[in-house]
Design an enzyme around this catalytic site. Structure first.
Site: not given
Length: 113
Positions: A9-10
């Site tokens: 998600r980063c």
């Protein structure tokens, strides 16, 4: 073999992984939010990074600000806090042999390839 402690998600983590893939490296992906490193592994990572536990903490995370900011902790306590709240571990961490780096910016991984 390269190991990346990765959070899909980063954006920085995704960019770092893409950079490693473009370099044709053999990569072991550890999704550390799902598979948290052991205490021994985290201590080894800190040693490879030549960092203290507080330097590896993501101090901008809400959980840090709400529960831990402004308090004093020993190194062992900080390691336990990161293990209990892996979201607080800075990312991505890339390890190759005896070298490690945090991929911020992603191009920093080129230093250990």
């Amino acid at each position: 073999m390269i190991t990346i402690y990765h959070n899909p998600r980063c954006s920085k983590s995704r960019q770092t992984l893409q950079l490693l893939e473009e370099k044709g490296e053999t990569i072991e992906i550890v999704k550390y939010l799902e598979t948290t490193p052991s205490k021994t592994e985290l201590k080894n990572i800190l040693e490879l990074l030549d960092m203290t536990p507080i330097e590896l903490v993501r101090k901008g995370e809400a959980i840090w600000k709400e529960e831990f900011k402004g308090k004093s902790f020993s190194d062992d306590e900080l390691i336990e806090i990161m293990l209990e709240n892996p979201k607080l571990i800075e990312r991505p961490i890339v390890i190759k042999g005896t070298k490690a780096v945090i991929g911020r910016p992603p191009e920093k991984v080129l230093d250990i390839l």
